[in-house]
Design a protein around this motif. Sequence first.
Motif, mmCIF file in Angstrom:
data_model
loop_
_atom_site.group_PDB
_atom_site.id
_atom_site.type_symbol
_atom_site.label_atom_id
_atom_site.label_comp_id
_atom_site.label_asym_id
_atom_site.label_seq_id
_atom_site.Cartn_x
_atom_site.Cartn_y
_atom_site.Cartn_z
ATOM 1 N N LYS A 184 0.869 -1.288 -0.038
ATOM 2 C CA LYS A 184 -0.119 -0.024 0.069
ATOM 3 C C LYS A 184 1.079 1.189 -0.158
ATOM 4 N N ILE A 185 1.781 1.165 0.828
ATOM 5 C CA ILE A 185 2.718 2.415 1.120
ATOM 6 C C ILE A 185 3.441 2.801 -0.325
ATOM 7 N N ARG A 186 4.006 1.601 -0.966
ATOM 8 C CA ARG A 186 4.703 2.130 -2.177
ATOM 9 C C ARG A 186 3.801 2.587 -3.047
ATOM 10 N N HIS A 187 2.466 2.206 -3.375
ATOM 11 C CA HIS A 187 1.553 2.673 -4.256
ATOM 12 C C HIS A 187 1.264 4.193 -3.895
ATOM 13 N N LEU A 188 1.447 4.356 -2.576
ATOM 14 C CA LEU A 188 1.073 5.759 -2.199
ATOM 15 C C LEU A 188 1.999 7.038 -2.638
ATOM 16 N N ILE A 189 3.304 6.431 -2.516
ATOM 17 C CA ILE A 189 4.370 7.295 -2.721
ATOM 18 C C ILE A 189 4.487 8.019 -3.765
ATOM 19 N N LEU A 190 4.234 7.676 -4.995
ATOM 20 C CA LEU A 190 4.249 8.701 -6.203
ATOM 21 C C LEU A 190 2.933 9.690 -6.076
ATOM 22 N N PRO A 191 1.831 9.041 -5.983
ATOM 23 C CA PRO A 191 0.502 9.952 -5.862
ATOM 24 C C PRO A 191 0.605 11.069 -4.635
ATOM 25 N N GLY A 192 1.005 10.320 -3.532
ATOM 26 C CA GLY A 192 1.055 11.298 -2.305
ATOM 27 C C GLY A 192 2.019 12.303 -2.419
ATOM 28 N N THR A 193 3.291 12.145 -2.905
ATOM 29 C CA THR A 193 4.266 13.039 -3.312
ATOM 30 C C THR A 193 3.509 14.252 -4.239
ATOM 31 N N THR A 194 3.084 13.647 -5.229
ATOM 32 C CA THR A 194 2.444 14.581 -6.195
ATOM 33 C C THR A 194 1.320 15.513 -5.592
ATOM 34 N N LEU A 195 0.576 14.840 -4.868
ATOM 35 C CA LEU A 195 -0.474 15.750 -4.204
ATOM 36 C C LEU A 195 0.173 16.705 -3.236
ATOM 37 N N GLY A 196 1.228 16.384 -2.503
ATOM 38 C CA GLY A 196 1.504 17.190 -1.505
ATOM 39 C C GLY A 196 2.650 18.309 -1.949
ATOM 40 N N LEU A 197 3.156 18.073 -3.079
ATOM 41 C CA LEU A 197 4.254 18.953 -3.621
ATOM 42 C C LEU A 197 3.630 20.503 -3.605
ATOM 43 N N ALA A 198 2.682 20.989 -4.023
ATOM 44 C CA ALA A 198 2.155 22.234 -4.022
ATOM 45 C C ALA A 198 2.177 22.764 -2.697
ATOM 46 N N SER A 199 1.566 22.076 -1.794
ATOM 47 C CA SER A 199 1.399 22.475 -0.448
ATOM 48 C C SER A 199 2.756 22.749 0.391
ATOM 49 N N THR A 200 3.662 21.604 0.047
ATOM 50 C CA THR A 200 4.981 21.670 0.510
ATOM 51 C C THR A 200 5.663 22.846 0.357
ATOM 52 N N ALA A 201 5.629 23.198 -0.968
ATOM 53 C CA ALA A 201 6.291 24.523 -1.497
ATOM 54 C C ALA A 201 5.572 25.636 -0.681
ATOM 55 N N ILE A 202 4.357 25.698 -0.600
ATOM 56 C CA ILE A 202 3.613 26.855 0.250
ATOM 57 C C ILE A 202 4.220 27.008 1.484
ATOM 58 N N TYR A 203 4.187 25.859 2.543
ATOM 59 C CA TYR A 203 4.470 25.678 3.582
ATOM 60 C C TYR A 203 5.869 26.085 3.990
ATOM 61 N N MET A 204 6.776 25.675 3.019
ATOM 62 C CA MET A 204 8.266 25.999 3.197
ATOM 63 C C MET A 204 8.450 27.368 3.615
ATOM 64 N N ARG A 205 7.832 27.876 2.524
ATOM 65 C CA ARG A 205 8.049 29.615 2.361
ATOM 66 C C ARG A 205 7.249 30.031 3.394
ATOM 67 N N TYR A 206 6.035 29.749 3.819
ATOM 68 C CA TYR A 206 5.272 30.187 4.846
ATOM 69 C C TYR A 206 6.044 30.055 6.160
#
Lengths: 321, 345
Positions: A184-206
């Motif tokens: 399950k985790i292996r299947h989550l890594i790519l979509p999970g990262t994709t989904l989290g990418l934009a908000s990671t960028a925002i939060y980092m700066r924030y």
Amino acid sequence: MYIYVIRRILLFIPMLIAVSFIVFMLAFIAPGDPLTGERIDPAVDAEVLDQRREALGINDPFYVQYFDWLGSVAKGELGNSINYNSRTVEGLILSRIDNTLYLSVFSLLFTIIVALPIGIYSARKPYSLLDYGATTFAFLGLAIPNFFAGLLLIYVFAFQLGWFPSQGSVSTVGLSGFDYFFDKIRHLILPGTTLGLASTAIYMRYIRSEMLDVMTSDFIRAVKAKGMGNRSVLYKHTLRNALIPVITLLGFEFGMLLSGAVITEAVFNYPGLGTLFLDSIINRDYPVIMGINLILSVTILVGNLLADICYAVVDPRIRYD
Amino acid sequence: MRGVYMKNEPLLEVNGLKTYITLENKKQAKAVDGVDFVIHKGETTALVGESGSGKSMTSMSIMRLIPEPSGKIVEGSIKLEGKELLKLSEKQMEKVRGNEIGMIFQDPHSSLNPVFTIGMQIAEPLRKHKKMKKKEAYKKAVELLVMAGLPNADQIVKMYPHQLSGGMVQRVVIAIAMSCDPKLIIADEPTTALDVTIQSQILGLMTELKDQTNSAVLMITHDIGVVSEAADKVMVMYGGQIVEKASVKELFRNPKHPYTIGLLASVPRIEVEQERLESIQGTVPPSHAFPKGCRFAPRCKHAIEACTKTVPELIESSNDHEVRCILYRGEETRPCDNHEQRNTN
Ligand SMILES: Nc1ncnc2c1ncn2[C@@H]1O[C@H](COP(=O)(O)OP(=O)(O)OP(=O)(O)O)[C@@H](O)[C@H]1O
Ligand code: SF4
Ligand SMILES: [Mg+2]
């Protein structure tokens, strides 16, 4: 504190009703119905179609339909799907929502685990190499659309390197225990990262800018004047204040996660609420569309409620109003 | 032994202190530019001057809390009971801050962390410097608040800063500054943000606590009224330098530097009817572009050509009265004659 929370929850109820009304309205005014496609087929008698409409309740007046629907929603019944062999909508949603929740939680964790340390580091050493790197990453993360980032990750990590699967949520049926979990985790890594990418960028700066902001405030200077060490200044006094707006934003983010997953799930053909939603839109499966819309809207409302409560927990100025 | 008055024993000796700030346009602001003074035990010394004269930078230099990397102490010596503070490591300096030197800031509300309780914020330095256990530190916090004139202290320790008034918070800040029995208390405009009625209460409290603990106070202010109320000695600062030093009595009776005279003249006096408040013409020169000679020359009514050549030295013109002005090199002219005539006509 309790009064504040109770007040927020009371405010939540009229918003819930308003949302249910809007969800219903949207489906009601949308053109076409599940039988629209069949009208073109000359073999189907128009009278038969009308009878079927009558049976489905499509010809009832607006308010009757709304209260019918609301009544059954209150009982937890969201009606029957028109396309999926008349399975119940709640059943369909339940069968998919766990996958979407895993995906959302994974991406939220990804965001926090990546953005927090990098944001703190960037604030401690602004204009350092890593800070510039993070800035560049943040711009890319925000500029690149979700679906494109997803395709890029699939190309690199699934096709070229073959590290992670690009499709679905499990590879083989019949796995159990740890094997199942890791699969399950292996299947989550790519979509999970994709989904989290934009908000990671925002939060980092924030987080970076909030930390820098707090660091220059008078009370931090006063804390240093008491002789407190670097760690206390940074992790106790600065971080605690910098996280107030961040935690609040995370509450909203949590509410938005389910809706945000729609595109990402489609890219990774991930069997969650998002793919179900897209299928239902294509098939004009209104009961399912309404059901999912309702779930998404309610999670956003719950997210807002959560944000408000978190705000009160972390900021005494709100708590003791 | 505490409580024994040991006057005239030097506590803090500042010599040739220069603190420069590199501005964004690479220019150097000479915020503190060659400051010497001594603070004696048991005394309150006031540091007065207009905004931008370098008062806060002087106090932040003593605490070694100049904002880095733009600000830097470039030269000088700061000795606390003979111990050179500028040579201490950051870790050693942490043991001085809040422990040997306590600090009180201008705006009490913005000098407390809004998300922690009052008790926690008073207990913090006690736990660090005096190695107290949590319970013990909170008990001491309550005692300190009572001492600072807040009788319902056991409730206040559980409160947050925003729940208290400005005057109460300043008492809390004083309690924090006094918590570890510091030898020196630096108060940077401790009453500026407060109501007039609260101001003198706070000044009274500070003097009382200072006397009880035989500590010394460096009182930074731009308010001459505060000086006359609370200080024993005064230093007048202008353009990053001290231009006049004397006891309060002496300075008020016999001000010498034209700038000091201007400062005193701009204070409203009840006994003299003034048409309008006298104020010094012009503004403080920015600390990245001081004039070449005397920094006050562009605004000085008595300036002569020699004033614009070199910066005058701080010289002792009479007993315990130092002034930085070439008029006093031979004690021949008294610019304040002029000023007194105007006040008595
Ligand atoms: N953060 C800073 N960046 C750049 N220059 C500064 C900064 N802080 C102070 N300065 C410079 O240092 C000089 C002295 O400032 P300081 O804050 O010590 O003045 P002050 O006498 O305390 O004034 P005030 O009464 O306004 O508090 C100012 O003229 C200013 O040019
Ligand atoms: S040195 Fe000259 S310019 Fe400076 S204060 Fe004295 S008289 Fe005025
Ligand atoms: Mg200042």
